[in-house]
Enzyme design. Structure first.
Site, PDB file in Angstrom:
ATOM      1  N   CYS A 134      30.566  68.605  52.645  1.00 43.04           N
ATOM      2  CA  CYS A 134      29.664  69.021  51.488  1.00 43.04           C
ATOM      3  C   CYS A 134      29.740  68.318  50.296  1.00 43.04           C
ATOM      4  CB  CYS A 134      29.726  70.565  51.428  1.00 43.04           C
ATOM      5  SG  CYS A 134      29.367  71.018  49.856  1.00 43.04           S
ATOM      6  N   GLU A 205      24.894  69.158  57.481  1.00 44.48           N
ATOM      7  CA  GLU A 205      24.370  68.488  56.129  1.00 44.48           C
ATOM      8  C   GLU A 205      22.744  68.112  56.533  1.00 44.48           C
ATOM      9  OE1 GLU A 205      25.093  68.565  53.186  1.00 44.48           O
ATOM     10  OE2 GLU A 205      26.780  69.821  53.221  1.00 44.48           O
TER      11      GLU A 205
END
Ligand SMILES: Cc1ncc(C[n+]2csc(CCO)c2C)c(N)n1
Length: 221
Positions: A134, A205
């Site tokens: 992240c 992601e």
């Protein structure tokens, strides 16, 4: 184990993220508003999990310096990204009080649950590995898109400016340095666990971009 070896093994996943049509469209300033709106709504839901994960991660930290850093980061999520989200929400016509509410997409839930599971299991390094993609991928994206020149669309421009800015870069460096310091003496079994968790977060992601770009087809609640 060092972050550099995780970075290396993630090359293929990273390439497909940086070439994702949504990431490219943010850089070119051509992203459709409805896609960005979906993204911001889901991201606001994601950040609620993310901030709690960091707070719990702080409680698992092996020393006080690490705990303090993670607690500060848990709070910063709402300061930095919260501000970005609030102003984006205004521009996107998301009504006051509606940001961070509403149906959670399947990927938003799966990614959040993946991180939560790690902190609940209680092993510090794998849990830290869950949040690394992240931090890291957004810094890379921000820097890369900034290098291409800022788009005219203020919304997209502001997004790029946050993730390419010094403040954000510092935050990413802090987390990566923390990982390198605490993973220095990790064993083989732990390394394998760290790699598996990290790989899944990289996949999530990418799926998070997919979810917003393709329109959500699954709602969990
Ligand atoms: C799906 C998704 N992945 C990563 C980020 C970026 N991000 C979220 S919280 C945080 C920590 C520092 O504020 C960072 C880097 C995002 N917004 N959404």
């Amino acid at each position: 184990m060092q972050f550099a070896s995780l970075r290396e093994r993630a090359e293929k996943d990273w390439q497909r993220i940086r070439q994702h049509p949504m990431v490219v469209a943010i850089g070119q300033g051509t992203l459709e508003r409805s896609v960005f709106r979906t993204f911001i709504q889901q991201d606001a839901l994601y950040l609620q999990d993310f901030s709690r994960v960091l707070a719990r991660l702080a409680s698992l930290a092996p020393d006080i310096a690490a705990a303090r850093l993670l607690l500060a980061h848990a709070d910063t999520v709402f300061q930095v990204e919260g501000e970005l989200h609030q102003s984006a929400a205004r521009d996107l016509g998301i009504l006051e009080g509606q940001l961070g509410r509403g149906p959670k997409g399947l990927i938003t839930k799966a990614y959040g649950d993946h991180m939560v599971r790690q902190v609940m299991q209680g092993a510090f390094l794998p849990a830290l590995a869950a949040v690394l993609p992240c931090y890291w991928t957004y810094a890379e994206i921000g820097t890369e898109l900034y290098g291409l020149g800022l788009p005219e669309d203020k919304l997209l421009r502001d997004w790029i400016l946050v993730y390419s800015g010094d403040e954000y870069r510092r935050a990413v460096d802090e987390i990566v340095s923390l990982f390198d310091r605490l993973a220095g003496a990790s064993g083989k079994d732990e390394d394998a666990q760290v790699e598996e968790v990290f790989d899944w977060s990289m996949i999530y992601e990418w799926l998070f971009w997919e979810q917003a770009y393709n329109g959500q087809q699954f709602f969990v609640n």
